[in-house]
Design a protein around this motif. Structure first.
Motif, PDB file in Angstrom:
ATOM      1  N   ILE A  74       0.840  -1.203   0.000  1.00 57.45           N
ATOM      2  CA  ILE A  74       0.000   0.000   0.000  1.00 57.45           C
ATOM      3  C   ILE A  74       0.869   1.245   0.000  1.00 57.45           C
ATOM      4  O   ILE A  74       0.631   2.192  -0.769  1.00 57.45           O
ATOM      5  CB  ILE A  74      -0.927   0.007   1.228  1.00 57.45           C
ATOM      6  CG1 ILE A  74      -1.804  -1.241   1.259  1.00 57.45           C
ATOM      7  CG2 ILE A  74      -1.810   1.266   1.216  1.00 57.45           C
ATOM      8  CD1 ILE A  74      -2.506  -1.459   2.582  1.00 57.45           C
ATOM      9  N   GLU A  75       1.883   1.273   0.874  1.00 60.12           N
ATOM     10  CA  GLU A  75       2.738   2.456   0.963  1.00 60.12           C
ATOM     11  C   GLU A  75       3.410   2.765  -0.363  1.00 60.12           C
ATOM     12  O   GLU A  75       3.467   3.935  -0.788  1.00 60.12           O
ATOM     13  CB  GLU A  75       3.783   2.248   2.062  1.00 60.12           C
ATOM     14  CG  GLU A  75       3.198   2.281   3.462  1.00 60.12           C
ATOM     15  CD  GLU A  75       4.221   1.989   4.539  1.00 60.12           C
ATOM     16  OE1 GLU A  75       4.001   2.409   5.691  1.00 60.12           O
ATOM     17  OE2 GLU A  75       5.255   1.338   4.239  1.00 60.12           O
ATOM     18  N   GLU A  76       3.897   1.744  -1.025  1.00 58.58           N
ATOM     19  CA  GLU A  76       4.574   1.943  -2.307  1.00 58.58           C
ATOM     20  C   GLU A  76       3.615   2.516  -3.347  1.00 58.58           C
ATOM     21  O   GLU A  76       3.961   3.453  -4.083  1.00 58.58           O
ATOM     22  CB  GLU A  76       5.147   0.616  -2.795  1.00 58.58           C
ATOM     23  CG  GLU A  76       5.908   0.717  -4.101  1.00 58.58           C
ATOM     24  CD  GLU A  76       6.512  -0.606  -4.538  1.00 58.58           C
ATOM     25  OE1 GLU A  76       6.943  -0.710  -5.702  1.00 58.58           O
ATOM     26  OE2 GLU A  76       6.552  -1.542  -3.708  1.00 58.58           O
ATOM     27  N   ALA A  77       2.408   1.962  -3.412  1.00 60.78           N
ATOM     28  CA  ALA A  77       1.438   2.438  -4.399  1.00 60.78           C
ATOM     29  C   ALA A  77       0.966   3.851  -4.078  1.00 60.78           C
ATOM     30  O   ALA A  77       0.817   4.686  -4.983  1.00 60.78           O
ATOM     31  CB  ALA A  77       0.253   1.481  -4.466  1.00 60.78           C
ATOM     32  N   VAL A  78       0.708   4.136  -2.812  1.00 59.59           N
ATOM     33  CA  VAL A  78       0.256   5.480  -2.428  1.00 59.59           C
ATOM     34  C   VAL A  78       1.325   6.518  -2.750  1.00 59.59           C
ATOM     35  O   VAL A  78       1.024   7.611  -3.257  1.00 59.59           O
ATOM     36  CB  VAL A  78      -0.123   5.505  -0.932  1.00 59.59           C
ATOM     37  CG1 VAL A  78      -0.278   6.941  -0.433  1.00 59.59           C
ATOM     38  CG2 VAL A  78      -1.420   4.729  -0.708  1.00 59.59           C
ATOM     39  N   GLU A  79       2.575   6.195  -2.471  1.00 59.18           N
ATOM     40  CA  GLU A  79       3.670   7.109  -2.823  1.00 59.18           C
ATOM     41  C   GLU A  79       3.704   7.371  -4.321  1.00 59.18           C
ATOM     42  O   GLU A  79       3.923   8.502  -4.767  1.00 59.18           O
ATOM     43  CB  GLU A  79       5.005   6.532  -2.347  1.00 59.18           C
ATOM     44  CG  GLU A  79       5.184   6.563  -0.844  1.00 59.18           C
ATOM     45  CD  GLU A  79       6.459   5.863  -0.399  1.00 59.18           C
ATOM     46  OE1 GLU A  79       7.251   5.442  -1.288  1.00 59.18           O
ATOM     47  OE2 GLU A  79       6.675   5.728   0.814  1.00 59.18           O
ATOM     48  N   ALA A  80       3.459   6.331  -5.114  1.00 65.53           N
ATOM     49  CA  ALA A  80       3.463   6.494  -6.571  1.00 65.53           C
ATOM     50  C   ALA A  80       2.305   7.372  -7.036  1.00 65.53           C
ATOM     51  O   ALA A  80       2.454   8.207  -7.934  1.00 65.53           O
ATOM     52  CB  ALA A  80       3.394   5.126  -7.247  1.00 65.53           C
TER      53      ALA A  80
END
Length: 256
Positions: A74-80
């Motif tokens: 989730i963190e990786e996608a939200v950052e993107a």
């Protein structure tokens, strides 16, 4: 003069479990209301179909294959998403599943799977996106609960527990985050026509029982969830938080 407050022009939304069913309908509905939409699901092929439908409406789509039970995913996608759009204004926590087991038949694996998919994912997404919203002092979070969180049904005890917890989580997050300009609400559907309910709704006896318990005497159409979601995501709901709106044909008037 009030209708413009229902528009989502220039908003960025994120919908989980958006590959099919309710999530797909809500993602497309938000796009129709003017939002650009990031979509999470586990199946890339489903995401690409929904993304194409969003783009056909003239809006931007950002598909991500994500396991929403895993914080790092989730963190990786939200950052993107934030890197590409600058913000997330709206979060709809829709990812969910059910295993229809009587209580004495529930296994540890079933308990863990349903709890993580339905409840843990909604909390993780809310927490991760909520930090971003807090910094901007603006946000709309909508949790897709269920009438099963309000009334007792005969099967699906773990599912019901997750949805009841989601309704209470909605209230607590609304209480904690209201001072940051973040509004947290829920939607509680009854039976709607989706790929997940198609098999059970094709059982005449079961369908007859559902309709008998529904004052409007029919199951819902997915498009009928879009209006409530757009309302709660929009400025029209600026003074609404901590609520769960049951879109149920009147079922929770008396329940099973």
């Amino acid at each position: 003069m009030y209708l413009p407050s229902f528009q989502l022009n220039n908003k960025v939304a994120l919908v989980t479990g958006a590959g099919r069913g309710i999530g797909r309908a809500l993602a497309i509905g938000l796009a129709e209301a003017g939002a650009d939409v990031a979509i999470f699901a586990r199946t890339a092929a489903d995401l690409e179909v929904v993304a194409a439908e969003i783009r056909a409406l003239g809006r931007q789509a950002y598909p991500f294959t994500v396991d929403v039970t895993q914080r790092e995913h989730i963190e990786e996608a939200v950052e993107a998403i934030i890197a590409q759009t600058g913000r997330i204004d709206i979060l709809i926590n829709n990812a969910g599943m059910n295993i229809r087991s009587q209580a004495l038949a529930v296994t540890d694996e079933e308990w863990d799977t349903i709890m993580q998919t339905n409840l843990k994912s909604a909390f993780l997404c809310s927490q991760i996106v909520g930090r971003h919203m807090q910094g901007r002092e603006y946000g709309r979070i909508i949790n897709i609960a269920s009438v099963a969180g309000q009334v007792a049904l005969r099967t699906g005890v773990v599912y019901a527990a997750t949805k009841a917890a989601m309704i209470q989580m909605t209230k607590v997050l609304a209480l904690e985050w209201g001072k940051f300009g973040i509004q947290v609400n829920g939607i509680g559907p009854w039976y709607f026509k989706t790929p997940l309910t198609e098999k059970i709704l094709n059982q005449p006896d079961y369908l007859a029982e559902i309709i008998a318990r529904t004052p409007l005497k029919r199951v819902g159409e997915l498009e009928e969830l879009v209006g409530p979601a757009v309302f709660l995501a929009s400025d029209a709901a600026n003074y609404v938080t901590g609520q769960t709106l049951f879109v149920d044909g009147g079922m929770t008037i008396y329940g099973f």
